[in-house]
Design a protein around this motif. Structure first.
Motif, PDB file in Angstrom:
ATOM      1  N   LYS A  87       0.828  -1.214   0.000  1.00  0.00           N
ATOM      2  CA  LYS A  87       0.000   0.000   0.000  1.00  0.00           C
ATOM      3  C   LYS A  87       0.861   1.262   0.000  1.00  0.00           C
ATOM      4  CE  LYS A  87      -1.915  -1.234   3.904  1.00  0.00           C
ATOM      5  NZ  LYS A  87      -1.274  -2.541   4.158  1.00  0.00           N
ATOM      6  N   THR A  88       1.776   1.333   0.973  1.00  0.00           N
ATOM      7  CA  THR A  88       2.609   2.533   1.078  1.00  0.00           C
ATOM      8  C   THR A  88       3.448   2.708  -0.187  1.00  0.00           C
ATOM      9  OG1 THR A  88       2.676   2.278   3.469  1.00  0.00           O
ATOM     10  CG2 THR A  88       4.360   3.677   2.490  1.00  0.00           C
ATOM     11  N   THR A  89       3.982   1.602  -0.688  1.00  0.00           N
ATOM     12  CA  THR A  89       4.801   1.672  -1.898  1.00  0.00           C
ATOM     13  C   THR A  89       3.975   2.234  -3.062  1.00  0.00           C
ATOM     14  OG1 THR A  89       6.046  -0.235  -1.108  1.00  0.00           O
ATOM     15  CG2 THR A  89       6.281   0.329  -3.439  1.00  0.00           C
ATOM     16  N   PHE A 106      -4.122   9.307   1.561  1.00  0.00           N
ATOM     17  CA  PHE A 106      -4.059   9.110   3.014  1.00  0.00           C
ATOM     18  C   PHE A 106      -3.514   7.719   3.278  1.00  0.00           C
ATOM     19  CE2 PHE A 106      -7.483  12.119   2.265  1.00  0.00           C
ATOM     20  CZ  PHE A 106      -7.239  13.106   3.195  1.00  0.00           C
ATOM     21  N   ASP A 107      -2.381   7.639   3.999  1.00  0.00           N
ATOM     22  CA  ASP A 107      -1.819   6.327   4.319  1.00  0.00           C
ATOM     23  C   ASP A 107      -1.936   6.107   5.822  1.00  0.00           C
ATOM     24  OD1 ASP A 107      -0.598   3.903   4.147  1.00  0.00           O
ATOM     25  OD2 ASP A 107       1.429   4.682   3.850  1.00  0.00           O
ATOM     26  N   GLU A 108      -2.878   5.282   6.218  1.00  0.00           N
ATOM     27  CA  GLU A 108      -3.152   5.020   7.633  1.00  0.00           C
ATOM     28  C   GLU A 108      -3.106   6.308   8.455  1.00  0.00           C
ATOM     29  OE1 GLU A 108      -1.060   1.640   9.269  1.00  0.00           O
ATOM     30  OE2 GLU A 108      -0.598   0.944   7.256  1.00  0.00           O
ATOM     31  N   PRO A 109      -3.926   7.292   8.080  1.00  0.00           N
ATOM     32  CA  PRO A 109      -3.812   8.608   8.722  1.00  0.00           C
ATOM     33  C   PRO A 109      -4.297   8.625  10.162  1.00  0.00           C
ATOM     34  CG  PRO A 109      -5.720   8.569   7.296  1.00  0.00           C
ATOM     35  CD  PRO A 109      -5.007   7.261   7.085  1.00  0.00           C
TER      36      PRO A 109
HETATM   37 MG   LIG Z   1       2.317   1.132   4.846  1.00  0.00          MG
END
Ligand SMILES: [Mg+2]
Ligand SMILES: Nc1ncnc2c1ncn2[C@@H]1O[C@H](COP(=O)(O)OP(=O)(O)OP(=O)(O)O)[C@@H](O)[C@H]1O
Lengths: 243, 393
Positions: free
Chosen positions: A40-42, A157-160
Motif C-alpha cells: 500500500k505505502t509503496t 491518506f496512508d493510515e492517517p
Molecule cells: Mg504502509
C-alpha cells in the motif's frame, strides 16, 4: 482523476507492487486495503512521485507520474500516519506557509488559504505559536492544513488515523469527508475495516503486491455472502493464499 | 522558479537554525569562548610555574669542601638552600627543585686553572625543575665569567678578547610579532581546517538526517519543488552556518591572542588585508566542500546518531594530512604537497601567513578545491536522487 496502469515496483529481490491497475474518479474515496507489507505505502509513494515505478505508470489529474512528476506533485496532498512531520521550531502558520510556498503559491494566496483553514479547523488560538509544544491533536490539525493548503485535486491518506485517539480520529475522518465534498479524488489506506466501511465508496484489495478484488463494499459482501467486512477480508486473503 | 525556491528553502532553514538554542550554543557561542579560556588557562599555568620557581627556588648543595661557589649561592637571594638526606627522592617529590654536587677539590681546581666537574640533579619530567636547572646553569655561567675575568685581569688582558665578533640580529618580522606569527602559522592552518569540518557539521546533520528522523522529509518530497532546489537551499544554509561558526572561532582566537596574561602574552599580530581576504576565501571554499560532503552523509543516515557516527571517521581521516603538514616550514614547500588533499590547504595557508604568494601554488590549490566542491556537490545530488538513500530501511 487517477488512472493506474500496470504499475510495478521492485526493491532488489522483493516485488512489492506487481502490475496493478485501478482508477479513482473525482469525488470518490477508494480504500486501499491489505495486510502488512502488501504494498500500500509503496503504491502511494509511487503515485506521489517519491518512488520511481520499476515498470508501468499512472496519471494523476492528467499528468504522468514519471514524465511530469513536478506537475503531479502540485496536484496532490498527502497525509501519512505515524510521525506528523512538522518543524518544531516554526509556528503552525510558518509550517503551513512553507509548504504552500514550496508548492508555488504567492504569499497573498498562502495567507488567504491559511486563514480559511484556520477557521475550518478551529486553530486561531495556537496557530502562531511554535509547534514543538503542541498536543498530538493540535499537530494533527496543522498537518491536515498543510496537506491541503495548496488546494490539491487529489488526496492520498496512508493510515492517517493510526495511533490517534477517538477525537483526533474523528477530526481526520471528517477532513477526508470534507475532501470528498470538495470533489477531490481520494485514495485512503487503513487497517480498520469499520473505518474503511464508513468512509470508502469502493475498495481495492491488495495482497502481496497484486490486486485481488476491486468493488464497492456491498458488492464484495454479496460476492462472499457475508455481511461482516472483516470476515470478507480474511476470506479474500485466505482464498488468495490458497491459490 | 528555481532560485526563488532555493532562497525560500535557505531562509526557512536559517530561521529554523537560529531558533535552536542548542545549535547556536554549539556552533557560535562555544567556538567564541573556547580559545580565550583555553589559552588563558595555559598561559596562566605557565606563569604560575615560572613564578613558583622565582619565589621558591629550593636547592640542595652538597659541598663538603665549603667552596667559594656555595658561598656565592648562599649570597644569592632567590636561591633557598635546603638540607636533604636523599636528594634524588626529594627532587622526585618536589621538596627541592634541584641539587648541586660540588667536588671537594673545587677551589683548588679553580686556583690551579684546571677544569672542574660539577653535577646538577634535576627532574627532567617536571617543568618547574627544568626551569630551576636553567636558572642555576645561568648562575653558574655567570660565576664562571667572573672567574675568567679575574684570570684575564691577572694576565693584564682585556676581556674583549673573548668576543671577536659582536652579533646584532635584526628580524624581518617585528620582534614582538615573531612569536605570535610563528604560533599563528602553525595553529591557524590547522584550526581553519578543523573549523571547516566541525563548523557545518551540526547543521548538516540536522538538515539531512534530522529531517528524516522528524518525519518531515516525506511531506517535503511531495511538494512541487524539485529535490535539487531543496538540496541547494540546504547546502547554502549549511555553508553560511559553517562560515559563521568559523568566524566566531577566529574571533575567539583573536581575542585569545590579544589577551594579556594568556599564552601569547598579548603579542599583537597584524595581517595584510590581502592575506585576510585570501585566507577567508580558502576557508569559505573548504567549508562549502565539507558542508556538501557532510550533507551527503547526513541524508544517507537514518537518524542524528547515525549521521554523527558516519561523520566522525571523516573528521579523523581529514586530520591525517592536516596534522602531517602543520609543522612544515612555509619556505620551500615542495610542489607535490599542493596536490595532496587538505595538505595543500594547510601549506597554502602557511605560505599566505608567511607573506609568500606563489602563483602556481595558488592556482594548483584553488583548482583542487573547486574540484573537491564540484565532486562533493555532485555526490550530494546523487544521494538526494537515490531512492535507496532517501527511503533506507
Ligand atoms: Mg504502509
Ligand atoms: N525502501 C524499501 N526498500 C526495500 N524494500 C521495501 C522498501 N519499502 C518497502 N519495501 C518492501 O516492500 C513490501 C511492501 O511494503 P509496503 O510498505 O508498501 O507495505 P504496506 O502495505 O504499506 O504495509 P503496512 O500495512 O505494514 O504499512 C514489503 O515487503 C516491504 O518490506
Amino acid at each position: 482523476m487517477i488512472e493506474i496502469m500496470e504499475l510495478s515496483k521492485n526493491f532488489k529481490k522483493i516485488l512489492a507492487v506487481d502490475a496493478i491497475n485501478f482508477h479513482v474518479a473525482k469525488g470518490e474515496i477508494v480504500g486501499l486495503v491489505g495486510e502488512n507489507g502488501a504494498g500500500k505505502t509503496t503504491t502511494l509513494r509511487m503515485l506521489a512521485t517519491m518512488l520511481k515505478p520499476s515498470s508501468g505508470t499512472a496519471t494523476v489529474a492528467g499528468y504522468d507520474i514519471v514524465s511530469q512528476s513536478s506537475q503531479v506533485r502540485g496536484e496532490i496532498g498527502i497525509l501519512f500516519g505515524g510521525e506528523v512531520g512538522l518543524y518544531d521550531r516554526l509556528t503552525g502558520r510558518e509550517n503551513i506557509g512553507y509548504f504552500a510556498a514550496l508548492n508555488g503559491m504567492t504569499s497573498a494566496e498562502t495567507a488567504a488559504s491559511i486563514d480559511e483553514l484556520i477557521g475550518l479547523l478551529d486553530m486561531e488560538e495556537y496557530i502562531d505559536r511554535r509547534v514543538g509544544k503542541f498536543s498530538r491533536g493540535m499537530k494533527q490539525k496543522v498537518a491536515i492544513a498543510r496537506s491541503i493548503v495548496h488546494q490539491p485535486s487529489v488526496m492520498f491518506f496512508d493510515e492517517p488515523t493510526a495511533g490517534l485517539d477517538v477525537s483526533a480520529t474523528r477530526i481526520v475522518q471528517d477532513f477526508i469527508l470534507h475532501c470528498k465534498q470538495e470533489e477531490k479524488a481520494i485514495i485512503f489506506s487503513s487497517h480498520s475495516m469499520s473505518e474503511v466501511e464508513k468512509l470508502c465508496d469502493r475498495l481495492v484489495i491488495i495482497h502481496k503486491g497484486e490486486i485481488i478484488e476491486d468493488g464497492t463494499v456491498s458488492q464484495l459482501k454479496a460476492k462472499f455472502g457475508n455481511d461482516n467486512l472483516e470476515d470478507v477480508f480474511v476470506q479474500m486473503v485466505g482464498d488468495s493464499n490458497g491459490n | 522558479m528555481g532560485t526563488k525556491v532555493i532562497k525560500l528553502v535557505f531562509l526557512k532553514e536559517l530561521k529554523d537554525i537560529f531558533r535552536d538554542r542548542k545549535t547556536i550554543l554549539m556552533s557560535l557561542v562555544i567556538p567564541l569562548v573556547i580559545f580565550p579560556l583555553l589559552f588563558y588557562f595555559m598561559g596562566s599555568s605557565m606563569d604560575r610555574s615560572a613564578k613558583q620557581v622565582e619565589d621558591n627556588l629550593t636547592v640542595t648543595i652538597v659541598d663538603s669542601g665549603n667552596s667559594s661557589l656555595s658561598q656565592y649561592f648562599g649570597g644569592v637571594e632567590e636561591v633557598k638552600l635546603v638540607e636533604s638526606s636523599d636528594i634524588r627522592a626529594d627532587i622526585r617529590t618536589g621538596r627541592i627543585l634541584a641539587a648541586i654536587e660540588i667536588p671537594d677539590t673545587f677551589d683548588e681546581d679553580i686556583l690551579a686553572e684546571i677544569p672542574t666537574n660539577l653535577v646538577i640533579h634535576y627532574d627532567n619530567a617536571s617543568q618547574s625543575s627544568q626551569m630551576a636547572y636553567t636558572v642555576l646553569s645561568s648562575m653558574i655561567e655567570g660565576y664562571s665569567k667572573t672567574v675568567v675575568a679575574q684570570r684575564l685581569l691577572a694576565r693584564d688582558i682585556s676581556d674583549d678578547i673573548l668576543t671577536p665578533v659582536v652579533i646584532d640580529s635584526r628580524t624581518t618580522v617585528a620582534e614582538e610579532e615573531g612569536f605570535g606569527k610563528l604560533m599563528l602559522s602553525m595553529l591557524l592552518p590547522l584550526m581553519l581546517v578543523i573549523f571547516s569540518i566541525s563548523g557545518p557539521m551540526g547543521v548538516a546533520v540536522d538538515l539531512g538526517a534530522g529531517e528524516k528522523e522528524r518525519g518531515t522529509l516525506e511531506p517535503l518530497l511531495t511538494t512541487q519543488t524539485g529535490r535539487l532546489s531543496l538540496l541547494w537551499g540546504k547546502f547554502f544554509a549549511i555553508t553560511v552556518m559553517g562560515l559563521l561558526s568559523t568566524i566566531s572561532s577566529l574571533i575567539g582566537l583573536l581575542i585569545s591572542m590579544r589577551q594579556s596574561g594568556g599564552l601569547f602574552q598579548g603579542s599583537a599580530v597584524t595581517l595584510e588585508p590581502v592575506t585576510i581576504v585570501l585566507i577567508g576565501l580558502v576557508t569559505l571554499l573548504l567549508t562549502m566542500f565539507f558542508g556538501a560532503l557532510e550533507l551527503s552523509i547526513s541524508i544517507y543516515a537514518r537518524s542524528f546518531k547515525e549521521a554523527q557516527t558516519y561523520i566522525s571517521p571523516l573528521m579523523l581521516v581529514s586530520f591525517i594530512p592536516t596534522y602531517a603538514t602543520y609543522l612544515i616550514d612555509a619556505k620551500n614547500i615542495d610542489t607535490y604537497f599542493f596536490h595532496i588533499p587538505l595538505a595543500n590547504i594547510t601549506c597554502l595557508l602557511k605560505e599566505f601567513l608567511a607573506g609568500i604568494y606563489d602563483l602556481s601554488h595558488i592556482a594548483i590549490t584553488f583548482s583542487w578545491i573547486i574540484i573537491y566542491i564540484i565532486a562533493a556537490v555532485l555526490f550530494a545530488r546523487y544521494m538526494f536522487s537515490k531512492e535507496e538513500v532517501i527511503f533506507r530501511t
